[in-house]
Design a protein around this motif. Structure first.
Motif, PDB file in Angstrom:
ATOM      1  N   ASN A 169      44.477  50.372  38.921  1.00  0.00           N
ATOM      2  CA  ASN A 169      44.646  49.026  38.371  1.00  0.00           C
ATOM      3  C   ASN A 169      43.637  48.763  37.258  1.00  0.00           C
ATOM      4  OD1 ASN A 169      46.684  47.137  39.924  1.00  0.00           O
ATOM      5  ND2 ASN A 169      45.809  48.514  41.439  1.00  0.00           N
ATOM      6  N   GLU A 170      42.420  49.271  37.409  1.00  0.00           N
ATOM      7  CA  GLU A 170      41.434  49.126  36.338  1.00  0.00           C
ATOM      8  C   GLU A 170      41.897  49.838  35.076  1.00  0.00           C
ATOM      9  OE1 GLU A 170      37.646  50.470  37.647  1.00  0.00           O
ATOM     10  OE2 GLU A 170      37.540  49.113  39.362  1.00  0.00           O
ATOM     11  N   LEU A 171      42.424  51.058  35.246  1.00  0.00           N
ATOM     12  CA  LEU A 171      42.905  51.805  34.085  1.00  0.00           C
ATOM     13  C   LEU A 171      44.097  51.125  33.439  1.00  0.00           C
ATOM     14  CD1 LEU A 171      42.595  55.454  35.453  1.00  0.00           C
ATOM     15  CD2 LEU A 171      41.200  54.378  33.680  1.00  0.00           C
ATOM     16  N   ASP A 172      44.972  50.522  34.245  1.00  0.00           N
ATOM     17  CA  ASP A 172      46.101  49.786  33.678  1.00  0.00           C
ATOM     18  C   ASP A 172      45.618  48.654  32.790  1.00  0.00           C
ATOM     19  OD1 ASP A 172      47.984  51.375  34.809  1.00  0.00           O
ATOM     20  OD2 ASP A 172      48.359  50.078  36.546  1.00  0.00           O
ATOM     21  N   VAL A 173      44.545  47.993  33.227  1.00  0.00           N
ATOM     22  CA  VAL A 173      43.989  46.906  32.416  1.00  0.00           C
ATOM     23  C   VAL A 173      43.364  47.468  31.149  1.00  0.00           C
ATOM     24  CG1 VAL A 173      42.246  45.099  32.353  1.00  0.00           C
ATOM     25  CG2 VAL A 173      43.635  45.404  34.386  1.00  0.00           C
ATOM     26  N   LEU A 174      42.593  48.549  31.294  1.00  0.00           N
ATOM     27  CA  LEU A 174      41.938  49.140  30.124  1.00  0.00           C
ATOM     28  C   LEU A 174      42.951  49.648  29.109  1.00  0.00           C
ATOM     29  CD1 LEU A 174      39.071  51.136  31.882  1.00  0.00           C
ATOM     30  CD2 LEU A 174      38.848  49.040  30.538  1.00  0.00           C
ATOM     31  N   LEU A 175      43.997  50.277  29.572  1.00  0.00           N
ATOM     32  CA  LEU A 175      45.029  50.790  28.672  1.00  0.00           C
ATOM     33  C   LEU A 175      46.015  49.711  28.245  1.00  0.00           C
ATOM     34  CD1 LEU A 175      45.743  54.142  30.547  1.00  0.00           C
ATOM     35  CD2 LEU A 175      44.523  53.867  28.396  1.00  0.00           C
ATOM     36  N   ASN A 176      45.932  48.555  28.931  1.00  0.00           N
ATOM     37  CA  ASN A 176      46.806  47.418  28.633  1.00  0.00           C
ATOM     38  C   ASN A 176      48.269  47.802  28.743  1.00  0.00           C
ATOM     39  OD1 ASN A 176      47.093  44.737  28.153  1.00  0.00           O
ATOM     40  ND2 ASN A 176      46.902  44.879  25.935  1.00  0.00           N
ATOM     41  N   ILE A 177      48.564  48.673  29.744  1.00  0.00           N
ATOM     42  CA  ILE A 177      49.932  49.152  29.902  1.00  0.00           C
ATOM     43  C   ILE A 177      50.858  48.042  30.381  1.00  0.00           C
ATOM     44  CG2 ILE A 177      51.365  50.695  31.309  1.00  0.00           C
ATOM     45  CD1 ILE A 177      49.109  52.708  31.121  1.00  0.00           C
ATOM     46  N   ASP A 178      50.328  47.196  31.276  1.00  0.00           N
ATOM     47  CA  ASP A 178      51.173  46.135  31.800  1.00  0.00           C
ATOM     48  C   ASP A 178      50.975  44.833  31.047  1.00  0.00           C
ATOM     49  OD1 ASP A 178      48.641  45.704  32.595  1.00  0.00           O
ATOM     50  OD2 ASP A 178      49.120  45.257  34.703  1.00  0.00           O
ATOM     51  N   GLY A 179      50.279  44.879  29.906  1.00  0.00           N
ATOM     52  CA  GLY A 179      50.063  43.676  29.114  1.00  0.00           C
ATOM     53  C   GLY A 179      50.912  43.688  27.877  1.00  0.00           C
ATOM     54  N   SER A 180      50.413  43.003  26.832  1.00  0.00           N
ATOM     55  CA  SER A 180      51.202  42.862  25.620  1.00  0.00           C
ATOM     56  C   SER A 180      50.736  43.780  24.519  1.00  0.00           C
ATOM     57  CB  SER A 180      51.134  41.411  25.125  1.00  0.00           C
ATOM     58  OG  SER A 180      49.789  41.054  24.879  1.00  0.00           O
ATOM     59  N   ALA A 181      49.604  44.513  24.701  1.00  0.00           N
ATOM     60  CA  ALA A 181      49.086  45.357  23.645  1.00  0.00           C
ATOM     61  C   ALA A 181      48.819  46.742  24.176  1.00  0.00           C
ATOM     62  CB  ALA A 181      47.801  44.765  23.072  1.00  0.00           C
ATOM     63  N   SER A 182      48.671  47.740  23.285  1.00  0.00           N
ATOM     64  CA  SER A 182      48.395  49.123  23.652  1.00  0.00           C
ATOM     65  C   SER A 182      47.120  49.560  22.979  1.00  0.00           C
ATOM     66  CB  SER A 182      49.548  50.024  23.225  1.00  0.00           C
ATOM     67  OG  SER A 182      50.714  49.664  23.909  1.00  0.00           O
ATOM     68  N   SER A 183      46.201  50.112  23.791  1.00  0.00           N
ATOM     69  CA  SER A 183      44.910  50.518  23.261  1.00  0.00           C
ATOM     70  C   SER A 183      45.057  51.824  22.511  1.00  0.00           C
ATOM     71  CB  SER A 183      43.916  50.690  24.415  1.00  0.00           C
ATOM     72  OG  SER A 183      42.683  51.120  23.924  1.00  0.00           O
ATOM     73  N   ILE A 184      44.589  51.872  21.252  1.00  0.00           N
ATOM     74  CA  ILE A 184      44.712  53.063  20.435  1.00  0.00           C
ATOM     75  C   ILE A 184      43.455  53.898  20.500  1.00  0.00           C
ATOM     76  CG2 ILE A 184      45.108  53.917  18.098  1.00  0.00           C
ATOM     77  CD1 ILE A 184      47.491  52.662  19.462  1.00  0.00           C
ATOM     78  N   GLY A 185      42.303  53.333  20.630  1.00  0.00           N
ATOM     79  CA  GLY A 185      41.077  54.097  20.705  1.00  0.00           C
ATOM     80  C   GLY A 185      39.903  53.180  20.864  1.00  0.00           C
ATOM     81  N   GLU A 186      38.822  53.695  21.400  1.00  0.00           N
ATOM     82  CA  GLU A 186      37.646  52.870  21.617  1.00  0.00           C
ATOM     83  C   GLU A 186      37.042  52.484  20.278  1.00  0.00           C
ATOM     84  OE1 GLU A 186      34.934  54.740  24.156  1.00  0.00           O
ATOM     85  OE2 GLU A 186      36.341  54.899  25.848  1.00  0.00           O
ATOM     86  N   GLY A 187      36.758  51.214  20.088  1.00  0.00           N
ATOM     87  CA  GLY A 187      36.141  50.722  18.870  1.00  0.00           C
ATOM     88  C   GLY A 187      37.131  50.462  17.761  1.00  0.00           C
ATOM     89  N   ASN A 188      38.403  50.883  17.883  1.00  0.00           N
ATOM     90  CA  ASN A 188      39.395  50.639  16.847  1.00  0.00           C
ATOM     91  C   ASN A 188      39.951  49.241  16.970  1.00  0.00           C
ATOM     92  OD1 ASN A 188      39.063  53.226  16.028  1.00  0.00           O
ATOM     93  ND2 ASN A 188      40.865  54.033  17.106  1.00  0.00           N
ATOM     94  N   ILE A 189      40.503  48.760  15.873  1.00  0.00           N
ATOM     95  CA  ILE A 189      41.149  47.442  15.896  1.00  0.00           C
ATOM     96  C   ILE A 189      42.525  47.605  16.490  1.00  0.00           C
ATOM     97  CG2 ILE A 189      42.027  45.583  14.461  1.00  0.00           C
ATOM     98  CD1 ILE A 189      39.836  46.141  12.482  1.00  0.00           C
ATOM     99  N   GLU A 190      42.930  46.755  17.447  1.00  0.00           N
ATOM    100  CA  GLU A 190      44.239  46.843  18.062  1.00  0.00           C
ATOM    101  C   GLU A 190      45.111  45.702  17.599  1.00  0.00           C
ATOM    102  OE1 GLU A 190      43.756  46.661  22.229  1.00  0.00           O
ATOM    103  OE2 GLU A 190      43.164  44.563  22.271  1.00  0.00           O
TER     104      GLU A 190
END
Length: 349
Positions: A261-282
């Motif tokens: 569940n923590e990883l789902d939040v970090l990757l924003n898989i179940d949200g509205s955005a997708s994480s592209i990389g640490e420190g990058n603009i999403e």
């Protein structure tokens, strides 16, 4: 037509080949056909099925995606083990409440029957080796050859064989004739406290000898029944100890579900955005727009602090992780309650 999806880190250099697709189908079939678990759904536990957000994260080199994929496989295996543990627990409960007590009661009855019949056989057994007496169709035979011939004649003369047809007595045991349709032959049951079956052939002396062998072998069968009764008692005690044991991997499963569940939040898989990389603009795929209709792009830090049109503040990343952990705990409770309700429904039926 086969469609190949090419995606890899730093370029497009991998493909999901047809034999891999066939392998994936086999994994589904194996999970459905297994007899070790009562689950009625299957999961693809390999690494080839990815969501769009996962593909973007994998292509961008996000290390969290590999951890999530590994955890998915581990959690799936742990859930199957838990389902098998629950199924085994239900079987043990049935054995404790119904199956083993019924088996023990039947074995005790057989044991008492053997004791009574052995005693009756000792009391009615002729003293001399050559002494013999058998009653057939109301006539007493003292010669083994004549008795054997009469017994074969009764079988051949029975035009409409009946089940349990009384034909006489021997050494205190009631003799009943049975027709075996499976091999078109006859058998005799010698009944005292319990019944002892003997197959009948065409040999007049052999039939008498088989009857005597069955009566002489009651002591051996009584010993075997006693051992079976003792074994059933041990099985009952073992089942009572095993049924109270918890699922040994419960803590590990809970921890891995929380981490997922923590990883789902970090990757924003179940949200509205997708994480592209640490420190990058999403980019916000929900397209937050200003009053003029312009799309607004926010950095990760700005996204945690921005507000919606009503002025309400969005949840921060730390708060979302805490919510995910709480959600994992609730999911575990729901699974346990669902299993208990299913078991109660089965017992009611």
């Amino acid at each position: 037509m086969l469609k190949f999806a090419l995606m890899g880190e730093g370029g497009s250099n991998t493909a999901d080949l047809p034999d891999q697709l066939i392998e994936n189908k086999q994994k589904f079939i194996s999970q459905i056909m297994t007899s070790k678990s009562p689950v009625r759904s299957c999961h693809d536990v390999d690494e080839s099925v990815l969501s769009f957000a996962e593909v973007k994260a994998l292509a961008a080199g996000n290390s969290n995606i590999k951890e999530k994929m590994d955890l998915d496989i581990q959690v799936t295996k742990l859930k199957l083990l838990k389902a098998e543990h629950a199924s085994q627990k239900y079987r043990l409960e049935d054995d404790i409440s119904k199956n083993l007590p019924k088996k023990i009661a039947a074995l005790k009855g057989q044991l008492e029957g053997y004791r009574a019949d052995i005693q009756m056989y000792k009391e009615n057994k002729p003293a001399g080796k050559d002494s013999f007496s058998m009653e057939l169709d109301g006539k007493i035979y003292t010669d083994k050859k004549e008795a054997g011939a009469a017994l074969v004649g009764i079988c051949r003369g029975t035009k409409i064989p009946g089940d349990g047809l009384y034909i006489g007595e021997y050494q205190g045991f009631r003799m009943s004739l049975h027709y075996k349709a499976s091999y078109a032959g006859f058998s005799i049951s010698l009944t005292g406290k319990i019944s002892h079956n003997v197959e009948i052939g065409s040999d007049i002396f052999g039939n008498i000898q088989r009857i005597n062998n069955v009566l002489e072998g009651m002591g051996k069968h009584m010993e075997e029944t006693g051992r079976s009764l003792e074994e059933a008692g041990h099985q009952l005690e073992t089942a009572k100890r095993e049924v109270v044991k918890p699922f040994r991997y419960e803590k590990e499963l809970t921890e891995k579900l929380a981490r997922l569940n923590e990883l789902d939040v970090l990757l924003n898989i179940d949200g509205s955005a997708s994480s592209i990389g640490e420190g990058n603009i999403e980019e916000n795929t929900g397209d937050n727009r200003t009053g003029n209709g312009n799309i607004v792009k926010n950095s990760r830090a700005e996204d945690d602090r921005r507000t919606d049109g009503n002025g309400s503040k969005h949840t921060t990343m730390k708060e979302r992780i805490a919510i995910a952990k709480e959600k994992a705990g609730r999911n575990g409770d729901i699974e346990n309650k669902t299993a208990s309700k299913s078991r109660a429904s089965e017992e009611t039926l």
